[in-house]
Design an enzyme around this catalytic site. Structure first.
Site, PDB file in Angstrom:
ATOM      1  N   ASP A 191       6.026   4.813   4.763  1.00 20.55           N
ATOM      2  CA  ASP A 191       6.888   3.736   5.631  1.00 20.55           C
ATOM      3  C   ASP A 191       7.095   2.326   4.901  1.00 20.55           C
ATOM      4  O   ASP A 191       7.505   1.508   5.546  1.00 20.55           O
ATOM      5  CB  ASP A 191       6.713   3.618   7.109  1.00 20.55           C
ATOM      6  N   HIS A 192       6.256   2.201   3.700  1.00 17.53           N
ATOM      7  CA  HIS A 192       6.225   0.869   3.080  1.00 17.53           C
ATOM      8  C   HIS A 192       6.790   1.342   1.477  1.00 17.53           C
ATOM      9  O   HIS A 192       7.107   0.247   0.805  1.00 17.53           O
ATOM     10  CB  HIS A 192       4.895   0.370   2.824  1.00 17.53           C
ATOM     11  N   HIS A 199       0.901  -1.314  -0.157  1.00 19.54           N
ATOM     12  CA  HIS A 199       0.065  -0.072   0.081  1.00 19.54           C
ATOM     13  C   HIS A 199       0.712   1.347  -0.058  1.00 19.54           C
ATOM     14  O   HIS A 199       1.981   1.153  -0.042  1.00 19.54           O
ATOM     15  CB  HIS A 199      -0.915  -0.008   1.147  1.00 19.54           C
ATOM     16  N   HIS A 201       1.603   3.883   1.838  1.00 22.80           N
ATOM     17  CA  HIS A 201       2.187   4.620   2.818  1.00 22.80           C
ATOM     18  C   HIS A 201       3.538   4.779   2.864  1.00 22.80           C
ATOM     19  O   HIS A 201       4.175   3.915   2.505  1.00 22.80           O
ATOM     20  CB  HIS A 201       1.884   4.187   4.300  1.00 22.80           C
ATOM     21  N   HIS A 221      -7.394  -0.684   5.585  1.00 13.11           N
ATOM     22  CA  HIS A 221      -6.305   0.031   6.095  1.00 13.11           C
ATOM     23  C   HIS A 221      -6.278   1.448   5.165  1.00 13.11           C
ATOM     24  O   HIS A 221      -6.035   2.490   5.509  1.00 13.11           O
ATOM     25  CB  HIS A 221      -5.078  -0.630   6.326  1.00 13.11           C
ATOM     26  N   HIS A 243       4.959  -4.525  10.938  1.00 12.41           N
ATOM     27  CA  HIS A 243       5.354  -4.154  12.275  1.00 12.41           C
ATOM     28  C   HIS A 243       5.418  -5.092  13.243  1.00 12.41           C
ATOM     29  O   HIS A 243       4.819  -6.096  13.348  1.00 12.41           O
ATOM     30  CB  HIS A 243       4.291  -2.924  12.462  1.00 12.41           C
ATOM     31  N   ASP A 277      -0.142  -3.821   6.345  1.00 16.70           N
ATOM     32  CA  ASP A 277      -0.724  -3.053   7.552  1.00 16.70           C
ATOM     33  C   ASP A 277      -2.115  -3.659   7.562  1.00 16.70           C
ATOM     34  O   ASP A 277      -2.961  -2.653   8.386  1.00 16.70           O
ATOM     35  CB  ASP A 277      -0.815  -1.490   7.533  1.00 16.70           C
TER      36      ASP A 277
HETATM   37 ZN   LIG Z   1      -0.057   1.741   6.378  1.00 18.86          ZN
END
Ligand SMILES: [Zn+2]
Length: 253
Positions: free
Chosen positions: A56-57, A52, A54, A110, A165, A127
């Site tokens: 941090d990905h 996805h 975001h 998410h 995570h 996530d």
């Molecule tokens: Zn995320």
């Protein structure tokens, strides 16, 4: 084939799927630790898989592509710079260098276009599903997230679950509020506390363990229905309502 966690940021895991010569990387939020691992182990990057949008990905995609021009798989329904192969439910990601292929699942909730990769007895769920928890609903409805998690629940019990995570202990703390008498949950807490004391990842998990301990996969279980009904102040008569209440409870926890 080995699957190795590369820790990044505070609590992210970037997963490396490798065979001794090649590696595919899932959700590289940061390129630097990935490139470090590749060079230390003499691995060649074969592909990038994204769940996805975001940061941090996805934050490491550009730098990894400067290092090696590899295919980048990612959700068809999200606009992510660097994606070369947009995919969704029904598509298969084939990684010939690693001799493995993954089925793609659309799992909105998410984010609106979130996807997961399932293959080689392994689930890369980003996530969406967390160990003993689930992702926050930033772009989807509780009904969508519940349906997405049910897709995972239909996979074989021994599926290895690779989330993005390390949230296990915090999630267990909440799960115990929902099901204080769940023996498998209490046993899991003892195990995972010991694991974290040794600074080891609590991942991967298995779907069997998640179905036994994760409240978000247990919305049809009497103890969870009762706790969620108590939280919302009225009896809840279907799994989506139970899921909605447990997610709201978790948000306030
Ligand atoms: Zn995320």
């Amino acid at each position: 084939m080995k699957i190795i966690p590369v820790p990044a940021f505070e609590d992210n895991y970037i997963w490396l799927i490798c065979d001794g010569r090649y590696a595919a990387v899932v959700d590289p939020g940061d390129a630097e630790p990935v490139l470090g691992h590749l060079s230390r182990h003499g691995l060649r990057l074969a592909a990038i898989l994204i769940t996805h949008h975001h940061g941090d990905h996805t934050g490491g995609i550009e730098a990894l592509l400067r290092h090696a021009a590899v295919p980048v798989y990612g959700p068809r329904k999200e606009n992510i710079p660097g994606i070369t192969n947009p995919v969704g439910t029904g598509d298969t990601v084939r990684l010939p260098e690693l001799g493995v292929e993954f089925a793609v699942l659309d799992v909105p909730g998410h984010t609106a276009g979130h996807i997961a990769y399932y293959g080689a007895n392994s689930l890369f769920c980003g996530d969406t599903l967390f160990t003993c928890g689930c992702g926050k609903l930033f772009e989807g409805t509780p009904a969508q997230m519940h349906a997405s998690l049910q897709k995972f629940a239909a996979l074989p019990d021994d599926t290895q679950v690779y989330c993005a995570h390390e949230y296990t202990l915090e999630n267990i703390r909440f799960a115990k509020k929902v099901e204080p008498a769940n023996r498998q949950l209490l046993e899991r807490e003892v195990r995972d506390l010991q694991t974290r004391e040794r600074s080891r990842p609590t991942l991967p998990s298995t779907l069997a363990l998640e179905k036994a301990t994760n409240p978000f996969l247990r919305c049809e279980h009497p103890a969870v229905i009762e706790a969620a009904s108590h939280f919302s102040g009225s009896p809840l008569d279907d799994a989506v309502k139970v899921f909605t209440a447990v997610r709201e409870w978790r948000n306030r926890f």
